[in-house]
Write a protein that holds these residues in place. Structure first.
Motif, PDB file in Angstrom:
ATOM      1  N   UNK A   1      20.936  32.101  35.400  1.00 21.30           N
ATOM      2  CA  UNK A   1      21.947  31.589  36.493  1.00 21.30           C
ATOM      3  C   UNK A   1      23.426  31.986  35.878  1.00 21.30           C
ATOM      4  N   UNK A   2      23.684  31.540  34.431  1.00 22.86           N
ATOM      5  CA  UNK A   2      24.741  31.821  33.773  1.00 22.86           C
ATOM      6  C   UNK A   2      25.122  33.233  33.610  1.00 22.86           C
ATOM      7  N   UNK A   3      24.127  34.026  33.415  1.00 23.53           N
ATOM      8  CA  UNK A   3      24.248  35.595  33.121  1.00 23.53           C
ATOM      9  C   UNK A   3      24.700  36.251  34.354  1.00 23.53           C
ATOM     10  N   UNK A   4      24.064  35.741  35.558  1.00 24.14           N
ATOM     11  CA  UNK A   4      24.637  36.206  36.781  1.00 24.14           C
ATOM     12  C   UNK A   4      26.029  36.072  37.193  1.00 24.14           C
ATOM     13  N   UNK A   5      26.224  34.614  36.705  1.00 29.10           N
ATOM     14  CA  UNK A   5      28.045  34.458  37.163  1.00 29.10           C
ATOM     15  C   UNK A   5      28.693  35.321  36.203  1.00 29.10           C
ATOM     16  N   UNK A   6      28.229  35.363  35.105  1.00 34.00           N
ATOM     17  CA  UNK A   6      28.958  36.166  33.871  1.00 34.00           C
ATOM     18  C   UNK A   6      29.034  37.528  34.399  1.00 34.00           C
ATOM     19  N   UNK A   7      28.073  38.310  34.841  1.00 30.93           N
ATOM     20  CA  UNK A   7      28.359  39.490  35.520  1.00 30.93           C
ATOM     21  C   UNK A   7      28.883  39.750  36.840  1.00 30.93           C
ATOM     22  N   UNK A   8      29.044  38.547  37.545  1.00 36.40           N
ATOM     23  CA  UNK A   8      29.752  38.898  38.938  1.00 36.40           C
ATOM     24  C   UNK A   8      31.330  38.748  38.550  1.00 36.40           C
ATOM     25  N   UNK A   9      31.549  37.791  37.530  1.00 33.42           N
ATOM     26  CA  UNK A   9      33.033  37.573  37.188  1.00 33.42           C
ATOM     27  C   UNK A   9      33.326  39.046  36.566  1.00 33.42           C
ATOM     28  N   UNK A  10      32.486  39.614  35.543  1.00 30.49           N
ATOM     29  CA  UNK A  10      32.950  41.013  35.050  1.00 30.49           C
ATOM     30  C   UNK A  10      33.191  41.857  36.206  1.00 30.49           C
ATOM     31  N   UNK A  11      32.471  41.952  36.945  1.00 30.61           N
ATOM     32  CA  UNK A  11      32.448  42.902  37.852  1.00 30.61           C
ATOM     33  C   UNK A  11      33.785  42.662  38.877  1.00 30.61           C
ATOM     34  N   UNK A  12      33.887  41.696  39.292  1.00 26.09           N
ATOM     35  CA  UNK A  12      35.221  41.246  40.052  1.00 26.09           C
ATOM     36  C   UNK A  12      36.454  41.737  39.172  1.00 26.09           C
ATOM     37  N   UNK A  13      36.226  41.382  37.823  1.00 26.78           N
ATOM     38  CA  UNK A  13      37.432  41.644  36.861  1.00 26.78           C
ATOM     39  C   UNK A  13      37.640  43.203  37.027  1.00 26.78           C
ATOM     40  N   UNK A  14      36.657  43.984  36.963  1.00 20.52           N
ATOM     41  CA  UNK A  14      36.678  45.376  36.834  1.00 20.52           C
ATOM     42  C   UNK A  14      37.258  45.868  38.207  1.00 20.52           C
ATOM     43  N   UNK A  15      36.902  45.354  39.413  1.00 22.58           N
ATOM     44  CA  UNK A  15      37.439  45.775  40.682  1.00 22.58           C
ATOM     45  C   UNK A  15      39.043  44.937  40.939  1.00 22.58           C
ATOM     46  N   UNK A  16      39.325  43.976  40.451  1.00 19.43           N
ATOM     47  CA  UNK A  16      40.509  43.400  40.798  1.00 19.43           C
ATOM     48  C   UNK A  16      41.595  44.141  39.503  1.00 19.43           C
ATOM     49  N   UNK A  17      41.248  44.538  38.320  1.00 21.73           N
ATOM     50  CA  UNK A  17      42.135  44.843  37.283  1.00 21.73           C
ATOM     51  C   UNK A  17      43.116  46.068  37.780  1.00 21.73           C
ATOM     52  N   UNK A  18      42.757  46.987  38.686  1.00 17.29           N
ATOM     53  CA  UNK A  18      43.735  47.989  38.919  1.00 17.29           C
ATOM     54  C   UNK A  18      44.866  47.487  39.586  1.00 17.29           C
ATOM     55  N   UNK A  19      44.875  46.154  40.500  1.00 16.07           N
ATOM     56  CA  UNK A  19      45.717  45.832  41.358  1.00 16.07           C
ATOM     57  C   UNK A  19      47.190  45.309  40.311  1.00 16.07           C
ATOM     58  N   UNK A  20      46.704  44.648  39.079  1.00 13.00           N
ATOM     59  CA  UNK A  20      47.632  44.372  38.124  1.00 13.00           C
ATOM     60  C   UNK A  20      48.614  45.381  37.663  1.00 13.00           C
ATOM     61  N   UNK A  21      48.137  46.602  38.252  1.00 14.80           N
ATOM     62  CA  UNK A  21      48.868  47.838  37.706  1.00 14.80           C
ATOM     63  C   UNK A  21      49.504  48.438  38.788  1.00 14.80           C
ATOM     64  N   UNK A  22      48.911  48.484  40.038  1.00 12.44           N
ATOM     65  CA  UNK A  22      49.515  48.686  41.123  1.00 12.44           C
ATOM     66  C   UNK A  22      50.593  48.039  41.532  1.00 12.44           C
ATOM     67  N   UNK A  23      50.349  46.759  41.771  1.00 11.43           N
ATOM     68  CA  UNK A  23      51.438  45.804  42.535  1.00 11.43           C
ATOM     69  C   UNK A  23      52.493  45.858  41.601  1.00 11.43           C
TER      70      UNK A  23
END
Length: 268
Positions: A1-23
């Motif tokens: 369960x912790x691994x799934x949450x960690x993986x979800x957070x990692x995927x979310x970070x990868x998806x959101x990271x470009x916004x911290x450059x574009x904005x």
């Protein structure tokens, strides 16, 4: 369960990271894309909102995506019911034909559309873009609706017909309310599929029918204008507002419902 949450957070970070450059780049004071910005300015947003090219492209994208979504839903709803509830000759070929726009690369489809609509003298027209975007949105809407129809309990329809409801009454009073969330999701994803498409628009759109992705592509290719970041951030703000609006309405309604309950509790 912790691994799934960690993986979800990692995927979310990868998806959101470009916004911290574009904005941040959308508020840059320079005349070209540069990160981190050397200075801060809202000139990019002012140019985006004041430019007839950018605003015209935005309204063209909204118009084309809206028309493509409506046509795609009008075709996907009966097609989904036919695929799920009926067995007919060529069913597999029909399903494959509907899914073909998701299988064939968009550059190949763009070349085909360009040659086809060119012979019909329809290239660089809204009709050509709407038809092409409808073909792209149709498989997305069909997949969502077929999944929802497969999980639909047909006993609800049988009960309505046993009570005297006609087929159309059964659909509008029973089937449609149950499938309405799936239809809204299908409409949303169809709209996004059409609004975000750039390859076919490059081949089919003309000077008077350009879409926003095509305008962004041309601007980035010619001058790397910071207005691109402003346009992206502006659309991101609209999407966030559309997502948070239902949540805000629920919160307001919940608080409004709590006021009478508290008043009745105080009286008792």
């Amino acid at each position: 369960m912790k691994f799934a949450r960690l993986l979800a957070c990692l995927i979310a970070a990868v998806l959101v990271a470009p916004l911290f450059v574009v904005v941040p780049m959308s508020f840059s004071s320079t005349a070209s894309l540069e990160f981190p910005p050397p200075g801060w300015s809202a000139a990019g947003y002012a140019r985006f909102l004041a430019s007839p090219d950018w605003m015209g492209a935005l309204w063209h994208s909204i118009l084309i995506a809206s028309c493509a979504t409506l046509i795609a839903l009008a075709l996907a709803i009966p097609a989904s019911f036919a695929l799920v509830r009926h067995t007919f000759f060529g069913r597999g070929a029909f399903n494959l034909l509907l899914m073909m726009p998701m299988i064939v690369p968009q550059i190949v489809m763009a070349l085909g559309y360009y040659a086809y609509f060119g012979r019909l003298r329809m290239s660089q027209s809204f009709a050509a873009l709407i038809i092409a975007h409808t073909c792209l949105a149709l498989p997305v809407a069909t997949l969502i609706l077929t999944a929802a129809i497969r999980t639909f309990d047909r006993n609800l329809e049988r009960a309505a017909m046993n009570l005297g409801a006609r087929p159309m009454q059964t659909f509008w009073l029973v089937t449609f309310p149950v499938l309405r969330p799936a239809m809204l999701v299908a409409a949303l994803f169809s709209f996004i599929q059409s609004f975000d498409e750039a390859v076919i628009a490059v081949f089919l759109a003309g000077p008077d029918t350009g879409t926003l992705p095509r305008q962004m592509f041309n601007s980035f290719r010619m001058e790397a204008d910071p207005v691109i970041s402003a346009a992206s951030s502006f659309l991101l703000a609209i999407v966030c507002a559309a997502i948070l609006a239902p949540l805000a309405v629920r919160i307001v309604r919940g608080r409004a419902a709590e006021v009478p309950a508290r008043a009745n509790a105080a009286r008792t």
